[in-house]
Design a protein around this motif. Structure first.
Motif, mmCIF file in Angstrom:
data_model
loop_
_atom_site.group_PDB
_atom_site.id
_atom_site.type_symbol
_atom_site.label_atom_id
_atom_site.label_comp_id
_atom_site.label_asym_id
_atom_site.label_seq_id
_atom_site.Cartn_x
_atom_site.Cartn_y
_atom_site.Cartn_z
ATOM 1 N N ALA A 10 0.840 -1.203 0.000
ATOM 2 C CA ALA A 10 0.000 0.000 0.000
ATOM 3 C C ALA A 10 0.871 1.247 0.000
ATOM 4 C CB ALA A 10 -0.930 -0.012 1.214
ATOM 5 N N ALA A 11 1.936 1.246 0.796
ATOM 6 C CA ALA A 11 2.845 2.394 0.854
ATOM 7 C C ALA A 11 3.495 2.622 -0.511
ATOM 8 C CB ALA A 11 3.912 2.173 1.922
ATOM 9 N N TRP A 12 3.890 1.552 -1.175
ATOM 10 C CA TRP A 12 4.530 1.677 -2.485
ATOM 11 C C TRP A 12 3.573 2.313 -3.496
ATOM 12 C CZ3 TRP A 12 4.034 0.194 -7.560
ATOM 13 C CH2 TRP A 12 5.180 0.308 -8.355
ATOM 14 N N HIS A 13 2.319 1.860 -3.503
ATOM 15 C CA HIS A 13 1.353 2.402 -4.448
ATOM 16 C C HIS A 13 0.990 3.845 -4.113
ATOM 17 C CE1 HIS A 13 0.664 -1.090 -6.958
ATOM 18 N NE2 HIS A 13 0.577 -1.856 -5.879
ATOM 19 N N VAL A 14 0.882 4.164 -2.829
ATOM 20 C CA VAL A 14 0.601 5.558 -2.441
ATOM 21 C C VAL A 14 1.766 6.453 -2.865
ATOM 22 C CG1 VAL A 14 0.315 7.121 -0.472
ATOM 23 C CG2 VAL A 14 -0.962 4.974 -0.553
ATOM 24 N N GLN A 15 2.985 5.974 -2.686
ATOM 25 C CA GLN A 15 4.147 6.743 -3.123
ATOM 26 C C GLN A 15 4.118 6.967 -4.634
ATOM 27 O OE1 GLN A 15 7.508 4.561 -1.594
ATOM 28 N NE2 GLN A 15 6.830 4.798 0.520
ATOM 29 N N SER A 16 3.641 5.981 -5.381
ATOM 30 C CA SER A 16 3.523 6.126 -6.834
ATOM 31 C C SER A 16 2.536 7.236 -7.192
ATOM 32 C CB SER A 16 3.060 4.804 -7.469
ATOM 33 O OG SER A 16 4.005 3.775 -7.247
ATOM 34 N N ILE A 17 1.435 7.294 -6.444
ATOM 35 C CA ILE A 17 0.441 8.348 -6.667
ATOM 36 C C ILE A 17 1.051 9.715 -6.389
ATOM 37 C CG2 ILE A 17 -1.755 9.304 -5.855
ATOM 38 C CD1 ILE A 17 -2.529 6.349 -5.136
ATOM 39 N N PHE B 145 3.330 0.955 7.436
ATOM 40 C CA PHE B 145 2.939 1.904 6.392
ATOM 41 C C PHE B 145 3.487 3.290 6.715
ATOM 42 C CE2 PHE B 145 -0.001 5.163 4.865
ATOM 43 C CZ PHE B 145 -0.093 4.865 3.514
ATOM 44 N N LEU B 146 3.338 3.710 7.961
ATOM 45 C CA LEU B 146 3.812 5.035 8.368
ATOM 46 C C LEU B 146 5.321 5.163 8.176
ATOM 47 C CD1 LEU B 146 3.443 7.799 9.673
ATOM 48 C CD2 LEU B 146 3.561 6.688 11.911
ATOM 49 N N GLU B 147 6.063 4.146 8.575
ATOM 50 C CA GLU B 147 7.530 4.183 8.429
ATOM 51 C C GLU B 147 7.926 4.377 6.967
ATOM 52 O OE1 GLU B 147 9.033 0.610 10.126
ATOM 53 O OE2 GLU B 147 8.363 1.102 12.172
ATOM 54 N N LYS B 148 7.258 3.655 6.074
ATOM 55 C CA LYS B 148 7.579 3.765 4.655
ATOM 56 C C LYS B 148 7.260 5.160 4.120
ATOM 57 C CE LYS B 148 9.015 -0.448 4.015
ATOM 58 N NZ LYS B 148 10.443 -0.703 3.675
ATOM 59 N N GLU C 203 9.814 7.684 5.466
ATOM 60 C CA GLU C 203 11.041 7.456 4.698
ATOM 61 C C GLU C 203 10.974 8.192 3.357
ATOM 62 O OE1 GLU C 203 12.352 3.327 3.510
ATOM 63 O OE2 GLU C 203 12.296 3.114 5.694
ATOM 64 N N TRP C 204 9.839 8.034 2.676
ATOM 65 C CA TRP C 204 9.677 8.619 1.348
ATOM 66 C C TRP C 204 9.663 10.141 1.428
ATOM 67 C CZ3 TRP C 204 5.950 11.506 -1.336
ATOM 68 C CH2 TRP C 204 6.079 11.511 -2.735
ATOM 69 N N TYR C 205 8.919 10.701 2.330
ATOM 70 C CA TYR C 205 8.851 12.152 2.476
ATOM 71 C C TYR C 205 10.166 12.732 2.984
ATOM 72 C CZ TYR C 205 3.916 13.169 1.551
ATOM 73 O OH TYR C 205 2.702 13.368 0.946
ATOM 74 N N GLY C 206 10.892 11.943 3.775
ATOM 75 C CA GLY C 206 12.125 12.450 4.390
ATOM 76 C C GLY C 206 13.183 12.845 3.390
ATOM 77 N N ASP D 83 12.128 17.813 -0.402
ATOM 78 C CA ASP D 83 11.869 19.154 0.096
ATOM 79 C C ASP D 83 10.388 19.423 -0.107
ATOM 80 O OD1 ASP D 83 12.842 22.526 -0.886
ATOM 81 O OD2 ASP D 83 11.936 21.733 0.948
ATOM 82 N N ASP D 84 9.586 19.066 0.881
ATOM 83 C CA ASP D 84 8.146 19.121 0.730
ATOM 84 C C ASP D 84 7.510 19.760 1.946
ATOM 85 O OD1 ASP D 84 5.241 17.903 0.817
ATOM 86 O OD2 ASP D 84 5.982 17.538 -1.207
ATOM 87 N N GLU D 85 6.377 20.417 1.721
ATOM 88 C CA GLU D 85 5.710 21.108 2.826
ATOM 89 C C GLU D 85 5.100 20.140 3.841
ATOM 90 O OE1 GLU D 85 1.393 21.710 0.566
ATOM 91 O OE2 GLU D 85 2.647 23.437 1.060
ATOM 92 N N GLN D 86 4.847 18.909 3.426
ATOM 93 C CA GLN D 86 4.188 17.964 4.322
ATOM 94 C C GLN D 86 5.198 16.935 4.814
ATOM 95 O OE1 GLN D 86 0.387 16.518 2.994
ATOM 96 N NE2 GLN D 86 0.489 14.708 4.275
ATOM 97 N N LEU D 87 6.082 17.367 5.691
ATOM 98 C CA LEU D 87 7.076 16.452 6.235
ATOM 99 C C LEU D 87 6.590 15.787 7.517
ATOM 100 C CD1 LEU D 87 10.376 18.462 5.634
ATOM 101 C CD2 LEU D 87 9.466 16.555 4.320
ATOM 102 N N ASN D 88 5.667 16.440 8.218
ATOM 103 C CA ASN D 88 5.173 15.889 9.476
ATOM 104 C C ASN D 88 4.032 14.915 9.220
ATOM 105 O OD1 ASN D 88 6.963 17.447 11.076
ATOM 106 N ND2 ASN D 88 5.618 19.225 10.862
ATOM 107 N N VAL D 89 4.323 13.887 8.441
ATOM 108 C CA VAL D 89 3.305 12.901 8.112
ATOM 109 C C VAL D 89 3.061 12.010 9.325
ATOM 110 C CG1 VAL D 89 5.053 11.334 7.143
ATOM 111 C CG2 VAL D 89 2.663 11.071 6.502
ATOM 112 N N GLY D 90 1.790 11.715 9.594
ATOM 113 C CA GLY D 90 1.450 10.878 10.741
ATOM 114 C C GLY D 90 -0.049 10.700 10.846
ATOM 115 N N TRP D 91 -0.471 9.854 11.784
ATOM 116 C CA TRP D 91 -1.885 9.577 11.988
ATOM 117 C C TRP D 91 -2.530 10.730 12.741
ATOM 118 C CZ3 TRP D 91 -3.458 5.866 9.011
ATOM 119 C CH2 TRP D 91 -2.576 4.843 8.655
ATOM 120 N N SER D 92 -3.722 11.122 12.302
ATOM 121 C CA SER D 92 -4.392 12.282 12.882
ATOM 122 C C SER D 92 -5.812 11.929 13.310
ATOM 123 C CB SER D 92 -4.441 13.422 11.856
ATOM 124 O OG SER D 92 -5.248 14.479 12.322
#
Length: 298
Positions: free
Chosen positions: A217-224, A253-256, A259-262, A265-274
């Motif tokens: 799922a993480a791989w496909h979301v990263q593709s999107i 999923f969160l770790e992946k 990793e991808w966002y890290g 240079d993107d505005e949404q670096l604080n990715v996490g469950w909300s």
């Protein structure tokens, strides 16, 4: 003790007189299903089919312990005419049930989906979010799952609610498939060779049943999200991911994703469950945390 007949009647009342249905599947067999609405007390609520693994209980209208009004004992159905309480070989029971995350996803879709969007649900199971999107007027809905039985249940519910008309579940008929407002597609989240359908909104609810699925799922979301960087922001897709707090594999999923966002240079670096269930539709990724004990069924 409340009789089986009374329990059955109470259940029918709770789902607003939606009757259990024997769903004929492509293998030629039948399975027991029951309409499961998003809101039990709302006649206009979207609903899906969920599998039940026990045969329907005959109604005893006068509650006197028999089934017919002549006092005769019920006659057992012959094995050849009775549906089996077993699912077809290869079917995943988890994919035939409505989980709390799908209810939250459906509620969020009702409130925040733009009707101009094409919505694609990944790992749809019975497809309550997909059916809710169709009910809410989405331009197009694509429900995907690896489980063929789940897709058959989605098709049946969509047809019964008027979302499917001259539908052909045949990927070979590409032109006709592209024109249909509601379609299903077999899609394996663990396979990286699969090509995702184009959509404005991708929805995943409670798909993290294993580490392999979470990583896929993480791989496909990263593709999107990677595809977003090649187009104008106004044309970019968004991804809404829903998962219960007790789902261990969601951390994978969160770790992946971190990793991808890290590396960017993107505005949404604080990715996490909300726990904020009011998504910013301008954000490309929103990860919904939820406590299943707080999910409302009414």
């Amino acid at each position: 003790e409340v009789s089986n007949g009374l329990c059955f009647m109470i259940m029918i009342m709770m789902i607003l007189n939606h009757q259990p249905r024997l769903l004929t599947i492509t293998s030629g067999g039948t399975i027991n299903t029951i309409p499961t609405p998003l809101r039990r007390n709302d006649p206009s609520s979207p609903w899906c089919y969920a599998a039940i693994l026990t045969p329907p209980t005959p109604l005893d209208d006068d509650d006197d312990g028999d089934v017919d009004d002549d006092g005769n004992s019920p006659t057992p159905s012959s094995p050849s005419s009775s549906p089996t309480p077993m699912l077809p070989p290869g079917s995943n029971f988890l994919a035939t049930q409505v989980w709390p995350s799908s209810r939250i996803a459906s509620t969020v879709i009702e409130k925040y989906m733009d009707p101009s969007w094409t919505v694609c649900e990944l790992g749809c199971g019975p497809g309550l979010p997909s059916l809710t999107a169709a009910k809410s007027g989405a331009r197009r809905v694509i429900a995907t799952d690896v489980d063929e039985l789940a897709l058959e249940m989605v098709c049946a519910a969509a047809a019964d609610q008027g979302f499917i008309k001259n539908y052909k579940n045949d990927d070979d008929v590409a032109e006709e498939w592209e024109e249909e407002p509601f379609v299903t597609k077999q899609f394996d989240l663990t396979c990286r060779d699969n090509s995702l359908p184009k959509a404005d909104l991708y929805v995943l609810s409670d798909v993290f049943e294993s580490a392999a699925v979470a990583e896929g799922a993480a791989w496909h979301v990263q593709s999107i999200l990677s595809a977003n960087r090649k187009i104008k922001k106004k044309d970019s897709s968004r991804v809404w991911v829903f998962a219960q707090s007790d789902r261990a594999q969601r951390d994978c999923f969160l770790e992946k994703m971190v990793e991808w966002y890290g590396d960017k240079d993107d505005e949404q670096l604080n990715v996490g469950w909300s726990m904020d269930h009011a998504p910013d539709c301008e954000k490309e990724l929103w990860m919904f945390d939820l406590d299943e004990t707080m999910v409302k069924y009414n």
